[in-house]
Design an enzyme around this catalytic site. Structure first.
Site, PDB file in Angstrom:
ATOM      1  N   TRP A 177       0.802  -1.237   0.000  1.00 25.10           N
ATOM      2  CA  TRP A 177       0.000   0.000   0.000  1.00 25.10           C
ATOM      3  C   TRP A 177       0.833   1.285   0.000  1.00 25.10           C
ATOM      4  O   TRP A 177       1.764   1.432   0.795  1.00 25.10           O
ATOM      5  CB  TRP A 177      -0.881  -0.003   1.240  1.00 25.10           C
ATOM      6  CG  TRP A 177      -1.562   1.302   1.495  1.00 25.10           C
ATOM      7  CD1 TRP A 177      -1.087   2.336   2.257  1.00 25.10           C
ATOM      8  CD2 TRP A 177      -2.838   1.727   1.006  1.00 25.10           C
ATOM      9  NE1 TRP A 177      -2.001   3.376   2.266  1.00 25.10           N
ATOM     10  CE2 TRP A 177      -3.086   3.022   1.508  1.00 25.10           C
ATOM     11  CE3 TRP A 177      -3.801   1.124   0.187  1.00 25.10           C
ATOM     12  CZ2 TRP A 177      -4.251   3.724   1.226  1.00 25.10           C
ATOM     13  CZ3 TRP A 177      -4.957   1.825  -0.100  1.00 25.10           C
ATOM     14  CH2 TRP A 177      -5.166   3.117   0.421  1.00 25.10           C
TER      15      TRP A 177
ATOM     16  N   ASN B 269       0.099   5.707   0.036  1.00 25.59           N
ATOM     17  CA  ASN B 269      -0.752   6.882  -0.164  1.00 25.59           C
ATOM     18  C   ASN B 269       0.074   8.165  -0.177  1.00 25.59           C
ATOM     19  O   ASN B 269       1.008   8.244  -0.988  1.00 25.59           O
ATOM     20  CB  ASN B 269      -2.017   6.888   0.718  1.00 25.59           C
ATOM     21  CG  ASN B 269      -1.852   6.918   2.201  1.00 25.59           C
ATOM     22  OD1 ASN B 269      -1.315   5.992   2.775  1.00 25.59           O
ATOM     23  ND2 ASN B 269      -2.344   7.937   2.855  1.00 25.59           N
ATOM     24  N   ASP B 270      -0.234   9.161   0.646  1.00 25.07           N
ATOM     25  CA  ASP B 270       0.331  10.507   0.455  1.00 25.07           C
ATOM     26  C   ASP B 270       1.848  10.548   0.200  1.00 25.07           C
ATOM     27  O   ASP B 270       2.606   9.863   0.879  1.00 25.07           O
ATOM     28  CB  ASP B 270       0.143  11.345   1.722  1.00 25.07           C
ATOM     29  CG  ASP B 270      -1.279  11.421   2.187  1.00 25.07           C
ATOM     30  OD1 ASP B 270      -2.161  10.880   1.517  1.00 25.07           O
ATOM     31  OD2 ASP B 270      -1.504  12.021   3.254  1.00 25.07           O
TER      32      ASP B 270
ATOM     33  N   GLN C  92       3.528   7.603   2.440  1.00 28.71           N
ATOM     34  CA  GLN C  92       2.781   6.815   3.414  1.00 28.71           C
ATOM     35  C   GLN C  92       2.731   5.379   2.899  1.00 28.71           C
ATOM     36  O   GLN C  92       2.277   5.114   1.773  1.00 28.71           O
ATOM     37  CB  GLN C  92       1.361   7.383   3.565  1.00 28.71           C
ATOM     38  CG  GLN C  92       1.342   8.729   4.258  1.00 28.71           C
ATOM     39  CD  GLN C  92       1.573   8.581   5.762  1.00 28.71           C
ATOM     40  OE1 GLN C  92       0.680   8.246   6.504  1.00 28.71           O
ATOM     41  NE2 GLN C  92       2.802   8.832   6.202  1.00 28.71           N
TER      42      GLN C  92
ATOM     43  N   TRP D 253      -4.800   0.403   3.667  1.00 29.98           N
ATOM     44  CA  TRP D 253      -4.232   1.354   4.612  1.00 29.98           C
ATOM     45  C   TRP D 253      -4.118   0.694   5.993  1.00 29.98           C
ATOM     46  O   TRP D 253      -4.969  -0.113   6.367  1.00 29.98           O
ATOM     47  CB  TRP D 253      -5.140   2.586   4.691  1.00 29.98           C
ATOM     48  CG  TRP D 253      -4.551   3.676   5.523  1.00 29.98           C
ATOM     49  CD1 TRP D 253      -3.687   4.642   5.110  1.00 29.98           C
ATOM     50  CD2 TRP D 253      -4.784   3.901   6.920  1.00 29.98           C
ATOM     51  NE1 TRP D 253      -3.357   5.450   6.161  1.00 29.98           N
ATOM     52  CE2 TRP D 253      -4.019   5.026   7.290  1.00 29.98           C
ATOM     53  CE3 TRP D 253      -5.543   3.267   7.904  1.00 29.98           C
ATOM     54  CZ2 TRP D 253      -4.001   5.535   8.585  1.00 29.98           C
ATOM     55  CZ3 TRP D 253      -5.533   3.764   9.203  1.00 29.98           C
ATOM     56  CH2 TRP D 253      -4.769   4.882   9.531  1.00 29.98           C
TER      57      TRP D 253
ATOM     58  N   PHE E 122       2.611   9.336  10.346  1.00 23.18           N
ATOM     59  CA  PHE E 122       1.712   9.941   9.358  1.00 23.18           C
ATOM     60  C   PHE E 122       2.484  10.941   8.486  1.00 23.18           C
ATOM     61  O   PHE E 122       3.691  11.066   8.571  1.00 23.18           O
ATOM     62  CB  PHE E 122       0.541  10.618  10.072  1.00 23.18           C
ATOM     63  CG  PHE E 122      -0.581   9.676  10.464  1.00 23.18           C
ATOM     64  CD1 PHE E 122      -0.411   8.294  10.449  1.00 23.18           C
ATOM     65  CD2 PHE E 122      -1.824  10.173  10.846  1.00 23.18           C
ATOM     66  CE1 PHE E 122      -1.447   7.422  10.804  1.00 23.18           C
ATOM     67  CE2 PHE E 122      -2.866   9.319  11.203  1.00 23.18           C
ATOM     68  CZ  PHE E 122      -2.678   7.950  11.183  1.00 23.18           C
TER      69      PHE E 122
ATOM     70  N   ARG F 199      -2.417  17.510  12.012  1.00 25.09           N
ATOM     71  CA  ARG F 199      -1.440  16.683  11.300  1.00 25.09           C
ATOM     72  C   ARG F 199      -0.888  17.325  10.029  1.00 25.09           C
ATOM     73  O   ARG F 199      -1.305  18.379   9.619  1.00 25.09           O
ATOM     74  CB  ARG F 199      -2.072  15.346  10.943  1.00 25.09           C
ATOM     75  CG  ARG F 199      -3.354  15.439  10.120  1.00 25.09           C
ATOM     76  CD  ARG F 199      -3.876  14.051   9.818  1.00 25.09           C
ATOM     77  NE  ARG F 199      -5.143  14.066   9.114  1.00 25.09           N
ATOM     78  CZ  ARG F 199      -6.342  13.942   9.700  1.00 25.09           C
ATOM     79  NH1 ARG F 199      -6.425  13.818  11.006  1.00 25.09           N
ATOM     80  NH2 ARG F 199      -7.436  13.979   8.976  1.00 25.09           N
ATOM     81  N   ASP F 200       0.029  16.587   9.421  1.00 26.02           N
ATOM     82  CA  ASP F 200       0.611  16.875   8.102  1.00 26.02           C
ATOM     83  C   ASP F 200       1.433  18.175   8.080  1.00 26.02           C
ATOM     84  O   ASP F 200       1.194  19.065   7.243  1.00 26.02           O
ATOM     85  CB  ASP F 200      -0.481  16.942   7.014  1.00 26.02           C
ATOM     86  CG  ASP F 200      -1.440  15.765   7.056  1.00 26.02           C
ATOM     87  OD1 ASP F 200      -1.061  14.720   7.632  1.00 26.02           O
ATOM     88  OD2 ASP F 200      -2.566  15.885   6.535  1.00 26.02           O
TER      89      ASP F 200
ATOM     90  N   GLU G 148      -6.559  18.513   5.074  1.00 22.61           N
ATOM     91  CA  GLU G 148      -5.341  17.712   5.219  1.00 22.61           C
ATOM     92  C   GLU G 148      -4.235  18.290   4.347  1.00 22.61           C
ATOM     93  O   GLU G 148      -4.482  19.094   3.447  1.00 22.61           O
ATOM     94  CB  GLU G 148      -5.606  16.261   4.770  1.00 22.61           C
ATOM     95  CG  GLU G 148      -6.631  15.533   5.635  1.00 22.61           C
ATOM     96  CD  GLU G 148      -6.648  14.034   5.418  1.00 22.61           C
ATOM     97  OE1 GLU G 148      -6.862  13.616   4.273  1.00 22.61           O
ATOM     98  OE2 GLU G 148      -6.423  13.300   6.406  1.00 22.61           O
TER      99      GLU G 148
ATOM    100  N   TRP H 232      -9.862   8.610  -1.689  1.00 19.89           N
ATOM    101  CA  TRP H 232     -10.277   7.857  -0.501  1.00 19.89           C
ATOM    102  C   TRP H 232     -11.598   7.122  -0.696  1.00 19.89           C
ATOM    103  O   TRP H 232     -11.916   6.201   0.026  1.00 19.89           O
ATOM    104  CB  TRP H 232     -10.349   8.757   0.732  1.00 19.89           C
ATOM    105  CG  TRP H 232      -9.008   8.962   1.362  1.00 19.89           C
ATOM    106  CD1 TRP H 232      -8.378  10.149   1.581  1.00 19.89           C
ATOM    107  CD2 TRP H 232      -8.123   7.938   1.861  1.00 19.89           C
ATOM    108  NE1 TRP H 232      -7.149   9.926   2.172  1.00 19.89           N
ATOM    109  CE2 TRP H 232      -6.975   8.584   2.350  1.00 19.89           C
ATOM    110  CE3 TRP H 232      -8.185   6.542   1.924  1.00 19.89           C
ATOM    111  CZ2 TRP H 232      -5.903   7.887   2.916  1.00 19.89           C
ATOM    112  CZ3 TRP H 232      -7.118   5.849   2.475  1.00 19.89           C
ATOM    113  CH2 TRP H 232      -5.999   6.519   2.966  1.00 19.89           C
TER     114      TRP H 232
END
Ligand code: ADP
Length: 821
Positions: free
Chosen positions: A338, A340-341, A357, A365, A397, A468-469, A520, A610
């Site tokens: 997997w 992602n970002d 990620q 995820w 994260f 976050r982020d 986000e 998503w």
């Protein structure tokens, strides 16, 4: 020695055939009976198998005897009787194709099997004994079956059991249940369908139901068959789902029996004691069994349709090919599992770093790590070992990386190095709520090894659950680091001298822009506007999925100023600007520290959504990145807007180039070219003249086609992926969507990058962008430009085949790189 003995019913299935010329019903005579099918399936795969049952002294009894014999099954345990006829079953199909049965078994010869007919001496020495429940509906076959099962158990054989419920053959439902439960006590391997499991346990959830059976009866291998979805298994140490094969099913009779035969074959072949089976071994055995089950459904009948090892292997290989056929040729994708970002994008000492990620153990995820890749040119990547693992503060994260040139953090002994600023996510032990805090990791060897900072976390806001982020940059005017970070519905700005201590300077956004989903992945940077010498600040905010919005997760941007404390929006609060009008560009952020002489601001996004990210149909890997894009600002009537184009480095992938000019396209004269290459760049400058819609159709050798179109009346650039290939994995994937795009003097420019899993469309030199995933049924091989009415002139059209980037892998042992402190 025999490997397997199976006991149970054997009968003739009369399946519906075409009616006679007079319109009378006709039935085709198909030998069957679940345990007999399993015996034939095993024999077909090369396992020495005997079958124990009874048939009538009639034509059908001889037919069954002959068929089993011809299939290589040892029939010395198949006896004849003149006291009853061979059992018959008529299969009826209703208008919807659903099946029902009429059994002729009152009594049937198979129920007259007696304990004396059972070859106990042979059972004593077999490796595996297989039985079902339908030979326990009546005496004396019930006693014969039970005697055989008990004998096999005493002799230490493995016992496999398929209850295979047919209620109409039982006197009462209760008697069915009691006899089926009796079998459970002896089973080492149980195959059961969802409905049977729920009947036996009273539990509708297969995970809970199988657990109840495991706990009550101590069955080592439980497999729940799920028709075209494949199966679920439960072993003492692990459990899971194994996806089925997509085939054109014509008759599902015998699928479960072929499945069972294939599973038993694999378990016997491996010779591994059942309780020691590893996850890989069971995956492999059940994939094989799913393929066997699927193949039987592609032909009529059961017993005579059992697949061979070659056929099964072929189906498994073709699936492997299919899976790999969606691996992108020039978009970044993970080595496996997997993604992602994008995270930690930074340029340092000649290398672009891309962290992301990553869940290294699953294609869904889960506990987040930072995967890592390095590139000299933003196009060719090398996979590196995982950079950051979850630790005592939680999962890793999203976040960013900066070069700490002046050692302001004090982490580099007077030199410089990379600092990652990311979100640590865990659960607050006091409140039980999710907790997100910001932490640091650093690397002194060009990103090869990473150390977590001992004082982590460095920034926490206990009142904020979504926090976050972080994205950090050096703000030269105020001579300090600035962090943009999101908190649910707004972005916050913090300042720091040393990357370790942070103080809040401002907040923006609570009532501004789109709030369709949680905010986000912020990014904030300054860009020149055209050649005016002026600049503006761009604030990027991704917004999460909202079930009410068909678009799913997407990214908006704001144009304005940053005063060192906070962001000031140029537009009214309700003005929304979208970065990308496709469905698959999320969480995009930009590279830090690209040298001033280069001067570009380069962004990359996660090419998924998503809404369906966890469901896309790739198997060993899931998720990829967009092309890296250079961003710039231009002044338009409506204000300053963002322009994006893939970085110029992508041009090095061009291979064969073809071009045309002044081509007239009318409904009768479409422009069509066969292209023997599925990686393409297409650039079309069109005079759209009088047409009401122009389509660029990218068609596969199969049925799939993806359409990029322009509607001059609506001034609308769109992608239609309703026929682009696989879409059934989520209801919202199949869609046609687009963006407003004005003609300029009756002309438009469309620039397309087509990969095996995606299409990126840039309209009017990057003013409008659409990025979409696609999962075609076969490679693309035809490009066609068509109009419905009127005509368009292709002022110029260029197509380049593109080379694949072949991402290489740094093979250094993963664990030796793990240097968390
Ligand atoms: P049972 O006959 O035991 O009720 P199923 O109908 O669930 O079993 O089928 C057994 C196995 O056969 C499934 O687990 C799957 O591997 C395969 N199978 C059955 N139907 C299909 C189908 N339509 N397409 C693909 N595979 C199938």
């Amino acid at each position: 020695m025999l490997d397997v003995i199976a006991i149970g019913e054997v009968l003739i299935d009369f399946t519906p055939a075409d009616p006679t010329a007079r319109g009378n019903e006709q039935f085709e005579c198909n030998p069957g009976g679940a345990p007999a099918n399993v015996a034939v399936s095993l024999s077909q795969l090369g396992v020495k198998t005997a079958f124990v049952s009874k048939v009538g002294e009639d034509r059908f009894g001889s037919l069954l005897h002959e068929t089993l014999l011809r299939s290589g099954v040892d029939v010395s345990g198949l006896s004849f009787t003149n006291e009853a006829n061979t059992t018959l079953a008529f299969v009826h199909l209703d208008d919807k194709g659903d099946r029902s049965f009429s059994f002729y078994r009152k009594p049937g010869a198979d129920t007259l099997l007696s304990p004396q007919d059972v070859p106990l001496d042979r059972i004593e020495s077999c490796r595996l004994f297989h039985f079902g429940s339908l030979s326990m509906t009546h005496e004396p076959a019930r006693s014969a079956t039970r005697t055989a099962v008990v004998k096999a158990k005493e002799a230490g054989a493995m016992l496999s059991y398929d209850p295979n419920i047919r209620f109409s053959l039982w006197e009462t439902t209760e008697s069915a249940k009691q006899n089926i439960l009796w079998g459970m006590k002896y089973a080492d391997i149980l195959k059961i369908s969802e409905e049977e499991l729920s009947f036996i346990t009273g539990i509708n959830d297969i995970e809970k139901g199988s657990l109840a059976l495991q706990q009550q009866f101590g069955i080592t291998v439980i497999v729940v068959t799920l028709a075209e979805k494949g199966c679920y298994y439960r072993l003492p140490a692990h459990e899971g789902y194994i996806p089925g094969f997509s085939v054109k099913a014509v008759d599902t009779t015998g699928a479960g029996d072929a499945f069972m035969g294939c599973l038993l074959f694999k378990l016997l072949e491996g010779g591994i004691p059942l309780h020691q089976i590893t996850q890989d071994q069971i995956n492999n055995a059940l994939t094989f069994a799913n393929a066997g089950g699927a193949l039987v459904t592609t032909r009529k009948g059961a017993l005579q349709s059992m697949p061979t090892t070659d056929e099964i292997n072929k189906l498994m290989e073709s699936k492997q090919l299919n899976q790999d056929s969606w691996r992108p040729g020039f978009h970044f994708s993970p080595p496996s599992h997997w993604l992602n970002d994008p995270n930690g994008l930074v340029y340092y000492e000649g290398e672009y770093h891309l962290f992301y990620q990553y869940h290294p153990f699953s294609t869904k995820w889960g506990p987040m790590h930072w995967g890592h890749a390095i590139s000299p040119d933003l196009i060719h990547w090398q996979h590196e070992p995982i950079a950051l693992f979850p630790d005592e503060h939680g999962a890793i994260f999203s976040g960013c990386c900066v070069v700490d040139w002046n050692n302001s953090s004090g982490l580099f002994n007077g030199s410089h190095g990379l600092v990652a600023i990311f979100t640590h996510a865990d659960t607050d032990p006091e409140s039980g709520q999710p907790r997100q805090r910001q932490s640091l990791a650093y690397s002194s060897d060009k990103g090869r090894t990473w150390h977590k900072y001992a004082g982590n976390p460095v920034l926490a806001e206990p009142g904020l659950i979504d926090f976050r982020d972080p994205k950090v940059f050096w703000h030269s005017k105020s001579k300090r680091w600035i962090m943009a970070i999101v908190a649910g519905d707004h972005v916050r700005f913090y300042g720091s001298e040393n990357l370790r201590e942070w103080s809040l300077t401002g907040e923006f956004g609570q009532m501004e822009g789109s709030h369709d989903g949680v905010w986000e992945c912020p990014d904030l940077f300054e860009l020149p506007i055209d050649d005016t010498g002026k600049t503006k600040w761009v604030l990027i905010i991704s917004i999460g999925d909202n079930p009410a919005c068909p678009e799913g997760s997407r990214t908006q941007y704001f144009i304005g100023d940053f005063d060192g404390q906070t962001f000031i929006n140029d537009h009214a609060a309700d003005h929304v600007m979208w970065l990308d009008y496709g469905r698959d560009n999320y969480a995009g952020v930009t590279w830090s520290d690209i040298p001033e002489q280069d001067g570009r601001r380069v962004m990359i996004g996660w090419m998924s959504n998503w809404k369906y990210a966890n469901d896309t149909p790739t198997e060993s890997w899931r998720g990829s990145m967009t092309l890296p894009r250079a961003l710039s600002l231009t002044s338009r009537e409506e204000g300053v807007v963002l322009i994006q184009m893939p970085v110029r480095e992508i041009e090095q992938l061009r291979n064969e180039s073809m071009s045309w000019s002044d081509v007239k396209v009318t409904p009768k004269t479409p422009f069509t070219r066969k292209i023997s290459h599925d990686l393409l760049e297409i650039e079309a400058d069109m005079d759209i003249g009088s047409t009401d819609e122009v389509h660029i159709i990218m068609k596969s050798t199969g049925e799939s086609e993806t359409v990029v179109g322009y509607d001059p009346v609506r001034q609308w650039l769109f992608i239609d992926r309703t026929k682009s290939g696989r879409h059934e994995f989520h209801s919202s994937f199949s869609s046609k969507h687009g963006a407003p795009m004005a003609q300029e003097n009756g002309k438009i420019k469309i620039h397309i990058w087509l990969d095996r899993n995606a299409v990126e469309v840039y309209g009017n030199e990057g003013l409008v962008v659409l990025t979409d995933q696609i999962f075609p049924d076969a490679p693309m091989d035809t490009i066609s430009i068509q109009v419905k009415s009127g005509q368009v002139i292709l002022d110029s059209l260029r197509m380049d085949t593109l080379r694949s980037i072949h991402i290489s892998k740094n093979l250094t042992e993963q664990t030796s790189r793990r240097a968390d402190v």
